[in-house]
Design an enzyme around this catalytic site. Sequence first.
Site, mmCIF file in Angstrom:
data_model
loop_
_atom_site.group_PDB
_atom_site.id
_atom_site.type_symbol
_atom_site.label_atom_id
_atom_site.label_comp_id
_atom_site.label_asym_id
_atom_site.label_seq_id
_atom_site.Cartn_x
_atom_site.Cartn_y
_atom_site.Cartn_z
ATOM 1 C CE1 TYR A 24 -3.782 -2.278 0.051
ATOM 2 C CE2 TYR A 24 -2.801 -3.243 2.024
ATOM 3 C CZ TYR A 24 -3.735 -3.290 1.002
ATOM 4 O OH TYR A 24 -4.614 -4.334 0.929
ATOM 5 C CG HIS A 101 -9.519 -0.783 -5.033
ATOM 6 N ND1 HIS A 101 -10.017 -1.028 -3.775
ATOM 7 C CD2 HIS A 101 -10.564 -0.845 -5.876
ATOM 8 C CE1 HIS A 101 -11.319 -1.245 -3.864
ATOM 9 N NE2 HIS A 101 -11.673 -1.137 -5.124
HETATM 10 C C1 DQA Z 1 -7.657 -1.830 -1.126
HETATM 11 C C2 DQA Z 1 -7.715 -3.252 -1.674
HETATM 12 C C3 DQA Z 1 -8.680 -4.094 -0.844
HETATM 13 O O1 DQA Z 1 -8.747 -5.418 -1.372
HETATM 14 C C4 DQA Z 1 -8.201 -4.174 0.586
HETATM 15 O O2 DQA Z 1 -9.134 -4.896 1.366
HETATM 16 C C5 DQA Z 1 -7.916 -2.860 1.170
HETATM 17 C C6 DQA Z 1 -7.267 -1.826 0.347
HETATM 18 C C7 DQA Z 1 -6.617 -0.979 -1.885
HETATM 19 O O3 DQA Z 1 -6.680 0.242 -1.769
HETATM 20 O O4 DQA Z 1 -5.756 -1.535 -2.577
HETATM 21 O O5 DQA Z 1 -8.128 -2.641 2.358
HETATM 22 O O6 DQA Z 1 -8.911 -1.216 -1.298
#
Ligand code: DQA
Length: 147
Positions: A24, A101
């Site tokens: 992330y 995402h």
């Molecule tokens: C997310 C991807 C989702 O699958 C995950 O549960 C997250 C973060 C992303 O920003 O990549 O919490 O939304």
Amino acid sequence: MPRVISCINGPTLNLLGEREPEIYGAMSLKDIGDLLSEEAKAFALTVEMKQSNSEGQLVDWLQDARKNAAGVILNAAAYSHTSIALHDVLRTLDIPVIEVHLSNLAAREEFRSTNYISPVVKGSIAGLGPTGYVLALKALATLIPSN
Ligand code: DQA
């Protein structure tokens, strides 16, 4: 129409910067909000950053955005893969919603390929990290009326 973009973030995105940075990234959610606010000036838009771990709170904020925002940037995080409640409230919004995402869902676990959000938003951006939020803002600027 208010020139407000509601940027709504779901569970555990409050831990961005600390949480699995290899997936992330190193930026916190506050860093992303600051970046968005800076970028928004060029479009005479204001960004309101929100984050909750609770599904019902996200529903309430989307109902509020329906009346009080010009557009929405939504990272529903894990609820993207589970929430019919978010799917249903999104169906009631006439303003543009861009789903973001940070990670590339298509390159991850199979359970992340189920998504209740994508079919009921204007468009989706995944895998570009914080840049995805900025691109969503730029897309919204082209989609909302310019008072
Ligand atoms: C997310 C991807 C989702 O699958 C995950 O549960 C997250 C973060 C992303 O920003 O990549 O919490 O939304």
